[in-house]
Write an enzyme that holds these catalytic residues in place. Structure first.
Site, PDB file in Angstrom:
ATOM      1  N   LYS A   1       0.823  -1.214   0.000  1.00 39.41           N
ATOM      2  CA  LYS A   1       0.000   0.000   0.000  1.00 39.41           C
ATOM      3  C   LYS A   1       0.862   1.272   0.000  1.00 39.41           C
ATOM      4  CE  LYS A   1      -3.927  -2.135   2.413  1.00 39.41           C
ATOM      5  NZ  LYS A   1      -4.949  -1.918   3.443  1.00 39.41           N
TER       6      LYS A   1
ATOM      7  N   TYR B   1     -12.885  -3.159  -2.771  1.00 36.57           N
ATOM      8  CA  TYR B   1     -13.387  -2.978  -1.404  1.00 36.57           C
ATOM      9  C   TYR B   1     -14.917  -2.830  -1.395  1.00 36.57           C
ATOM     10  CZ  TYR B   1      -8.653  -2.426   0.565  1.00 36.57           C
ATOM     11  OH  TYR B   1      -7.354  -2.634   0.991  1.00 36.57           O
TER      12      TYR B   1
ATOM     13  N   PHE C   1     -15.590   5.061   7.008  1.00 30.85           N
ATOM     14  CA  PHE C   1     -14.181   5.325   6.692  1.00 30.85           C
ATOM     15  C   PHE C   1     -13.855   5.126   5.203  1.00 30.85           C
ATOM     16  CE2 PHE C   1     -14.395   0.876   8.185  1.00 30.85           C
ATOM     17  CZ  PHE C   1     -13.851   0.204   7.102  1.00 30.85           C
TER      18      PHE C   1
ATOM     19  N   ARG D   1      -1.843 -14.518   5.048  1.00 31.88           N
ATOM     20  CA  ARG D   1      -2.726 -13.825   6.017  1.00 31.88           C
ATOM     21  C   ARG D   1      -2.137 -13.908   7.428  1.00 31.88           C
ATOM     22  NH1 ARG D   1      -6.741 -10.112   4.755  1.00 31.88           N
ATOM     23  NH2 ARG D   1      -7.847 -10.717   6.645  1.00 31.88           N
TER      24      ARG D   1
ATOM     25  N   THR E   1      -5.927  -6.631  11.013  1.00 35.87           N
ATOM     26  CA  THR E   1      -6.105  -5.411  10.208  1.00 35.87           C
ATOM     27  C   THR E   1      -5.476  -4.183  10.874  1.00 35.87           C
ATOM     28  OG1 THR E   1      -8.167  -6.344   9.381  1.00 35.87           O
ATOM     29  CG2 THR E   1      -7.855  -3.966   9.088  1.00 35.87           C
TER      30      THR E   1
ATOM     31  N   ARG F   1       2.221  -6.336   9.804  1.00 42.83           N
ATOM     32  CA  ARG F   1       1.516  -5.163  10.352  1.00 42.83           C
ATOM     33  C   ARG F   1       1.947  -4.894  11.791  1.00 42.83           C
ATOM     34  NH1 ARG F   1      -4.360  -6.856   7.804  1.00 42.83           N
ATOM     35  NH2 ARG F   1      -4.265  -5.637   5.873  1.00 42.83           N
TER      36      ARG F   1
ATOM     37  N   ASN G   1      -2.044   0.405   6.850  1.00 41.26           N
ATOM     38  CA  ASN G   1      -1.619  -0.878   7.429  1.00 41.26           C
ATOM     39  C   ASN G   1      -0.770  -1.731   6.486  1.00 41.26           C
ATOM     40  OD1 ASN G   1      -3.651  -1.632   5.756  1.00 41.26           O
ATOM     41  ND2 ASN G   1      -4.850  -2.758   7.269  1.00 41.26           N
TER      42      ASN G   1
ATOM     43  N   HIS H   1      -2.155  -5.327   1.693  1.00 39.25           N
ATOM     44  CA  HIS H   1      -3.397  -6.078   1.516  1.00 39.25           C
ATOM     45  C   HIS H   1      -3.007  -7.491   1.120  1.00 39.25           C
ATOM     46  CE1 HIS H   1      -7.210  -7.549  -0.028  1.00 39.25           C
ATOM     47  NE2 HIS H   1      -6.519  -7.992  -1.060  1.00 39.25           N
TER      48      HIS H   1
ATOM     49  N   GLU I   1      -9.274 -11.575  -7.224  1.00 39.24           N
ATOM     50  CA  GLU I   1      -8.395 -10.392  -7.135  1.00 39.24           C
ATOM     51  C   GLU I   1      -7.230 -10.490  -8.128  1.00 39.24           C
ATOM     52  OE1 GLU I   1      -7.479 -10.118  -2.930  1.00 39.24           O
ATOM     53  OE2 GLU I   1      -9.510  -9.439  -2.466  1.00 39.24           O
TER      54      GLU I   1
HETATM   55  P1  TYD Z   1     -10.780  -5.415   5.761  1.00 43.31           P
HETATM   56  O1  TYD Z   1     -11.096  -6.123   4.468  1.00 43.31           O
HETATM   57  O2  TYD Z   1     -11.795  -5.483   6.863  1.00 43.31           O
HETATM   58  O3  TYD Z   1      -9.387  -5.922   6.405  1.00 43.31           O
HETATM   59  P2  TYD Z   1      -8.070  -6.608   5.798  1.00 43.31           P
HETATM   60  O4  TYD Z   1      -7.313  -5.569   5.009  1.00 43.31           O
HETATM   61  O5  TYD Z   1      -7.295  -7.041   7.026  1.00 43.31           O
HETATM   62  O6  TYD Z   1      -8.505  -7.789   4.964  1.00 43.31           O
HETATM   63  O7  TYD Z   1     -10.525  -3.862   5.460  1.00 43.31           O
HETATM   64  C1  TYD Z   1      -9.892  -3.453   4.295  1.00 43.31           C
HETATM   65  C2  TYD Z   1      -9.099  -2.208   4.597  1.00 43.31           C
HETATM   66  O8  TYD Z   1      -9.963  -1.165   5.014  1.00 43.31           O
HETATM   67  C3  TYD Z   1      -8.103  -2.358   5.732  1.00 43.31           C
HETATM   68  O9  TYD Z   1      -6.915  -3.011   5.350  1.00 43.31           O
HETATM   69  C4  TYD Z   1      -7.905  -0.934   6.152  1.00 43.31           C
HETATM   70  C5  TYD Z   1      -9.269  -0.311   5.917  1.00 43.31           C
HETATM   71  N1  TYD Z   1     -10.043  -0.179   7.173  1.00 43.31           N
HETATM   72  C6  TYD Z   1     -10.110   1.054   7.806  1.00 43.31           C
HETATM   73  O10 TYD Z   1      -9.543   2.039   7.318  1.00 43.31           O
HETATM   74  N2  TYD Z   1     -10.810   1.164   8.981  1.00 43.31           N
HETATM   75  C7  TYD Z   1     -11.452   0.114   9.539  1.00 43.31           C
HETATM   76  O11 TYD Z   1     -12.085   0.266  10.612  1.00 43.31           O
HETATM   77  C8  TYD Z   1     -11.387  -1.171   8.889  1.00 43.31           C
HETATM   78  C9  TYD Z   1     -12.072  -2.381   9.473  1.00 43.31           C
HETATM   79  C10 TYD Z   1     -10.662  -1.277   7.703  1.00 43.31           C
END
Ligand code: TYD
Length: 153
Positions: A9, A49, A57, A85, A91, A102, A112, A115, A126
């Site tokens: 990212k 997403y 957010f 993972r 996350t 992370r 973070n 992805h 994907e």
């Molecule tokens: P998600 O698919 O829930 O998590 P992951 O990336 O661990 O599979 O969320 C996608 C992205 O959305 C996550 O990496 C960062 C962002 N995000 C936020 O900005 N705030 C939040 O509260 C959450 C849950 C995710």
């Protein structure tokens, strides 16, 4: 063998962590089968997403993911989706376990670092969303016999 999809990212690009993150995946024994830099667009992020579009957010997430170009990758290995993972951790970087990417490299829930696909089905979707078939390379990793037992191949 299984393949999974990764995005390094904008937080990784801006903070100069591309090499550190890549090194972790390579040291683990995962094979890079595709890699390129790209500027993500709102259209592709709304697909990627889609499960988050209604979240408060989401506009910030869009801005964050479009802040710089990103690095897109496909990694291959036995159980690659689950292995990666586990390597990236939870996350929210502040809650991710130390030792995970992370957990070691970030302080944010949004910025973070990486992805990674969360299921085999999503990995296939994907990979096809971000790569053309000819951008994915099928080559033999010479270290495979030192990385896996014969019955794991
Ligand atoms: P998600 O698919 O829930 O998590 P992951 O990336 O661990 O599979 O969320 C996608 C992205 O959305 C996550 O990496 C960062 C962002 N995000 C936020 O900005 N705030 C939040 O509260 C959450 C849950 C995710």
């Amino acid at each position: 063998m299984e393949q999974t999809f990764i995005i390094l990212k904008p937080s990784t690009i801006q903070r100069g962590l591309v090499g550190d993150v890549l090194t972790r995946f390579q040291r683990k024994g995962l094979q890079i089968t595709a890699m390129k830099m790209a500027q993500l667009t709102e259209a592709i992020l709304r697909e990627h997403y889609a499960h988050l579009i209604e979240k408060p957010f989401f506009p910030d997430l869009l801005r964050s993911m479009m802040a710089t170009p990103v690095i897109l990758m496909v990694l291959k290995g036995k159980d690659a989706v689950e292995v990666v993972r586990q390597m990236i951790g939870s996350t929210n970087c502040r809650k991710a376990a130390p030792g995970t990417i992370r957990g070691d490299f970030g302080m944010s829930g949004q910025e973070n670092i990486v992805h990674a696909s969360d299921s085999i089905d999503n990995a296939i979707i994907e990979i096809n969303r971000f790569f053309k078939p000819e951008e994915i390379y099928d080559y033999d990793l010479l270290l495979k016999p030192a990385t896996y037992a014969p019955d794991e191949l």
